[in-house]
Design an enzyme around this catalytic site. Sequence first.
Site, PDB file in Angstrom:
ATOM      1  N   LYS A  78       0.859  -1.191   0.000  1.00 27.92           N
ATOM      2  CA  LYS A  78       0.000   0.000   0.000  1.00 27.92           C
ATOM      3  C   LYS A  78       0.892   1.235   0.000  1.00 27.92           C
ATOM      4  O   LYS A  78       1.920   1.254   0.698  1.00 27.92           O
ATOM      5  CB  LYS A  78      -0.882  -0.034   1.258  1.00 27.92           C
ATOM      6  N   SER A 153      -9.460   1.964   3.100  1.00 28.04           N
ATOM      7  CA  SER A 153      -8.577   2.689   2.205  1.00 28.04           C
ATOM      8  C   SER A 153      -7.563   1.804   1.480  1.00 28.04           C
ATOM      9  O   SER A 153      -6.921   2.260   0.543  1.00 28.04           O
ATOM     10  CB  SER A 153      -7.809   3.747   2.996  1.00 28.04           C
ATOM     11  N   SER A 177      -9.970  -0.170   7.182  1.00 30.57           N
ATOM     12  CA  SER A 177      -9.338  -0.027   5.860  1.00 30.57           C
ATOM     13  C   SER A 177      -8.694  -1.291   5.312  1.00 30.57           C
ATOM     14  O   SER A 177      -8.311  -1.334   4.142  1.00 30.57           O
ATOM     15  CB  SER A 177      -8.287   1.085   5.895  1.00 30.57           C
TER      16      SER A 177
END
Lengths: 463, 61, 58
Positions: A78, A153, A177
Amino acid sequence: MDAFPTIASASKAIAAKKLSPVELTKASLARIKAHDSALHSFLLVTEERAMADAKAAEARVMAGSAKGPLDGIPIAHKDIYNTADIRTTAHSKLLEHNVPTADSMVVKKWDAAGTVMLGKLATHEFAMGGPSFDLPWPPARNPWNPDHFTAGSSSGTGAAVAAGFILGGTGSDTGGSIRGPAALCGIAGIKPTYGLCSRAGVLPLSFTMDHTGPMAWTVEDCAMLLQAMAGYDPEDPASADRPVPNFTADLAKGAKGLRIGVIRHFFEDDHPVSEATRKGIDAAMDVYRGLGAEVSDVTLSPMSEYHAVGSVILTSEAYAVHQPWLKTRFNDYGELFRDRIALGAFMSSADYVQAMRRRRMLCIEVRDAMADYDILVSASQPGEAPRIDSVPKWGNLEKPSLTMPFNVTGNPAMSVCTGYGEGGLPVCMQLIARPFAEPMLFRAGHAYETATGWRGKRPALVA
Amino acid sequence: MPPVTREEFDILAAQTGLPLSQAQKDTLFDVYPTLQKILTTAAAPMPREAEPSLIFYPEVR
Amino acid sequence: MSEISFEARVRATGLKPKAEDMPKLEALVKDMDRAAELVRGPRAYSEEPLSAFRLKKA
């Protein structure tokens, strides 16, 4: 070669010299080239680095000096995990040209385990606030239907794992997330216990709510990835100084004798979920009963209390982190992140302290409730993924989040796919365990996954 | 928590020190009642001795 | 910090001090504003606070 190996199956094949890390990496890169223009899961593909990592892994395997079960496994990070000499943007204009000088601790650990890094993955801006269409890069889209949302996210990780671009990846979870995108993309994702995995070198959103964790196609794969991720880190002030258990040791123990408590009011009254999601959870409980578990309902405080506490803490801490830039570069943020975080400026120090006081009471409530249960169950998302253009701006405040309660309490929690809804998109459940009881969480999740057939189906886009 | 008037909200917004446009203020004013509800829920009555969940450790790590 | 009047700031808090206390209160708040400005001084984006959320005693 299996078109979509799991980490567990690829690891065995690599160890047996039946699968080449170089060929596996080439296949992953080819799939990204063929399909990611529709999904936007990667912000940056590090092809040269990936091939170098894969060749090194292959040389070690052939020399009989493999680093372990993750040697040669394609992964990605990420884009809030710092990577030395590789751009790390948080998907934001503010860090568009940010190149860290050092790896985050988790990146170092996965690198030491021999993983092959394919690149950096899309996220909601600074791990909050998407989907946004006013950032330097487009939002990731759901491989089950690219017109639909991934949740976030850790949106890029959810999409890339489901699409088979990578076998696993890193996520972070401050209010859901990891578990949100895992749920909507139909994969497994665990938010470990607060303090189990280092946050050092990961761009912060909310210091006391942020968790790092892995996402992968199966529960077993998550356990393997967490093994190479967990552990004390003196550079993280919240890191727990305790031994790391073997996360795969209990996988084969099954669900017999487990005591499972369903927090039914969370997903039937406090935030009613879709029929497919509710039926999926009920069917899963039937599976557990069939495997010999005891299942009953458990009652906690209304989920709105957990949500309120989490929202005040998250927004206050995130505002404090971003305050300097908000005052000088307010309009360089995307609208969603900017407006949501601006609410932190309207909260007082007393609001924050009151929320922290209430938080402790909620932690005690969950601890006491879990005295009689090994696992708690709730939903992770209210239903199938909505269309990406229909996500409400203030959806994060209008209804209580199903995932936030366990960022508030710090308990480990995991999303597990329970089938598909009317639109053909995944639905899922959330499993929760006691602090640092990840082996129990993996045992319960793996027992369900292996008793059902959901892991046999991939998105049509790439299948 | 009593509802705020637009005039009161504008004072709060000015106090933030953020460079908010009129449209941005309008958006935040619209959601402000939801925020007030959340703040009230998080600060619902609790025992005076209830400690926060944050622990201060003087030994810096 | 802002261009609004001190009276308006006090009204926004919901507090109702006596009129004769206002000058003293305004002076105190100015001191606090200055202190807060110092506390906000430049620091690394990822600098952690000293207090931590702990599930168990360290």
